[in-house]
Enzyme design. Structure first.
Site, PDB file in Angstrom:
ATOM      1  N   LYS A  67      20.930  16.383   0.202  1.00 29.93           N
ATOM      2  CA  LYS A  67      20.091  15.191   0.159  1.00 29.93           C
ATOM      3  C   LYS A  67      18.914  15.402   1.114  1.00 29.93           C
ATOM      4  O   LYS A  67      19.068  16.042   2.164  1.00 29.93           O
ATOM      5  CB  LYS A  67      20.910  13.958   0.595  1.00 29.93           C
ATOM      6  CG  LYS A  67      20.094  12.670   0.733  1.00 29.93           C
ATOM      7  CD  LYS A  67      19.561  12.173  -0.600  1.00 29.93           C
ATOM      8  CE  LYS A  67      18.676  10.929  -0.427  1.00 29.93           C
ATOM      9  NZ  LYS A  67      17.993  10.547  -1.683  1.00 29.93           N
ATOM     10  N   CYS A  92       9.141  11.159  -2.542  1.00 30.34           N
ATOM     11  CA  CYS A  92      10.087  10.041  -2.625  1.00 30.34           C
ATOM     12  C   CYS A  92       9.354   8.760  -3.038  1.00 30.34           C
ATOM     13  O   CYS A  92       8.413   8.342  -2.371  1.00 30.34           O
ATOM     14  CB  CYS A  92      10.804   9.793  -1.299  1.00 30.34           C
ATOM     15  SG  CYS A  92      11.965   8.420  -1.480  1.00 30.34           S
TER      16      CYS A  92
HETATM   17  O1  ERO Z   1      15.349   6.749  -3.126  1.00 32.20           O
HETATM   18  C1  ERO Z   1      15.579   7.938  -2.843  1.00 32.20           C
HETATM   19  O2  ERO Z   1      16.319   8.272  -1.899  1.00 32.20           O
HETATM   20  C2  ERO Z   1      14.910   8.945  -3.675  1.00 32.20           C
HETATM   21  N1  ERO Z   1      14.954   8.758  -5.014  1.00 32.20           N
HETATM   22  C3  ERO Z   1      14.295   9.603  -5.881  1.00 32.20           C
HETATM   23  O3  ERO Z   1      14.333   9.423  -7.100  1.00 32.20           O
HETATM   24  N2  ERO Z   1      13.600  10.639  -5.372  1.00 32.20           N
HETATM   25  C4  ERO Z   1      13.515  10.864  -4.035  1.00 32.20           C
HETATM   26  O4  ERO Z   1      12.844  11.826  -3.652  1.00 32.20           O
HETATM   27  C5  ERO Z   1      14.191   9.971  -3.141  1.00 32.20           C
HETATM   28  C6  ERO Z   1      14.118  10.134  -1.711  1.00 32.20           C
HETATM   29  C7  ERO Z   1      13.727  11.183  -1.045  1.00 32.20           C
END
Ligand code: ERO
Length: 313
Positions: free
Chosen positions: A45, A131
């Site tokens: 993550k 993000c």
């Molecule tokens: O909300 C998130 O943690 C997230 N969701 C995504 O679709 N892509 C992201 O890059 C990301 C957070 C880094």
């Protein structure tokens, strides 16, 4: 013998399939499952300087054609992931792992990279510039000057293999402009695409949105985004220095989807929404399906067809 092995950033991977950052990679329990699967490796993550609990629930919903999420970067903080990767490096030393990171400004990016440099991390860094879900924080990848500033600083302070995760672009001029910026730097790879930002899913029965934060606006993944992902993979494959490899992400739920990404130029393929739905066992099916297509076409390795998309003129 039909092989789906690949090479990225000078490292060998037994399989070109892996998870997309954000899916099955929040903690050791999830990463262990990807590690135990047929995936060629894992990416963590996206880690921030401090741990984050993320946005309030509900924050992920599967939909008929994919998913919507507004996770808001829940993560355990970079030291947690560096510790986990360090353990894996010791336990399975012949594998290479990906550490995703994202700072909220250049100073934080620099801080994260300094922590990685000071650790025993030997893998590949994926810097997330896309993000879509942190309220008040725009997607960096849409601010072209900022991307150039960040990469200038990044490559001054960090000397290991590093690539960027980009948001989807929708205009040929933007492909040209972004590629011109990326080509100035010794990037190991570009990963296209992150989710399509700020879509809206509506539950008709209740006449409500399905995600809590930002009045339901969230990142869209799955079937909806495959054509956009393929276009981004191929647009960057056409424009980037050949030394910058492409990771294809977006709408991969079958061997055929992976085949299409590789045909567009991807050296590695990441699975998000479909992995969330089916779990890490999906990597067996995807690998088998890709091998079946390759066998039908007489291909034995990815380089037999990678980037060899045909045009009509
Ligand atoms: O909300 C998130 O943690 C997230 N969701 C995504 O679709 N892509 C992201 O890059 C990301 C957070 C880094």
């Amino acid at each position: 013998m039909i092989s789906t092995e690949t090479t990225l950033a000078g490292y060998h991977f037994d399989n070109c399939f892996m998870n997309a950052a954000g899916v099955y990679c929040y903690d050791a329990a999830e990463l262990n499952q990807v590690q135990a699967s047929m995936a060629g490796t894992f990416v963590t993550k996206s880690a921030t300087v401090m741990p984050r609990s993320g946005n309030p629930e509900p924050r992920y919903q599967p939909t008929r054609l994919g998913s919507i999420n507004s996770m808001g970067l829940p993560n355990e903080g970079l030291p947690y992931y560096l510790d986990y990767v360090s353990q894996q490096q010791k336990a399975v030393p012949d594998k290479t792992y990906f550490q995703s990171i994202t700072g909220f400004n250049i100073e934080e990016d620099e801080q994260l990279l300094a922590q990685i440099s000071a650790s025993d991390f030997k893998g590949v860094v994926e810097l997330n510039l896309s993000c879509p879900n942190v309220p008040g924080k725009p997607q960096t990848g849409y601010d072209f000057e900022m991307v150039e500033r960040i990469l200038t600083r990044v490559f001054t302070v960090y000397h290991g293999p590093l690539g960027v995760k980009l948001p989807p672009y929708f205009d040929i001029v933007h492909f040209d402009q972004m590629a011109a910026i990326l080509n100035q730097f010794p990037l190991a790879f570009v990963n296209s695409v992150n989710s399509i930002g700020n879509g809206l899913k509506i539950d008709v029965a209740t006449e409500r949105v399905v995600i809590k934060t930002k009045h339901g606006f969230g990142g869209i993944g799955g079937d909806y985004i495959k054509p956009t992902a393929l276009a981004n993979v191929h647009a960057f494959y056409q424009r980037l220095n050949p030394a910058i490899q492409i990771i294809g992400t977006g709408g991969i739920k079958s061997g055929q989807d992976a085949f299409e990404h590789i045909l567009c130029g991807a050296s590695m393929v990441q699975v998000g929404t479909a992995l969330q739905k089916e779990g890490p066992i999906i990597f067996e099916r995807l690998t088998r399906e890709l091998q079946t297509i390759m066998a039908q076409k007489g291909y034995t390795k990815l380089s037999d067809f990678r980037g060899k998309l045909q045009y009509l003129d």
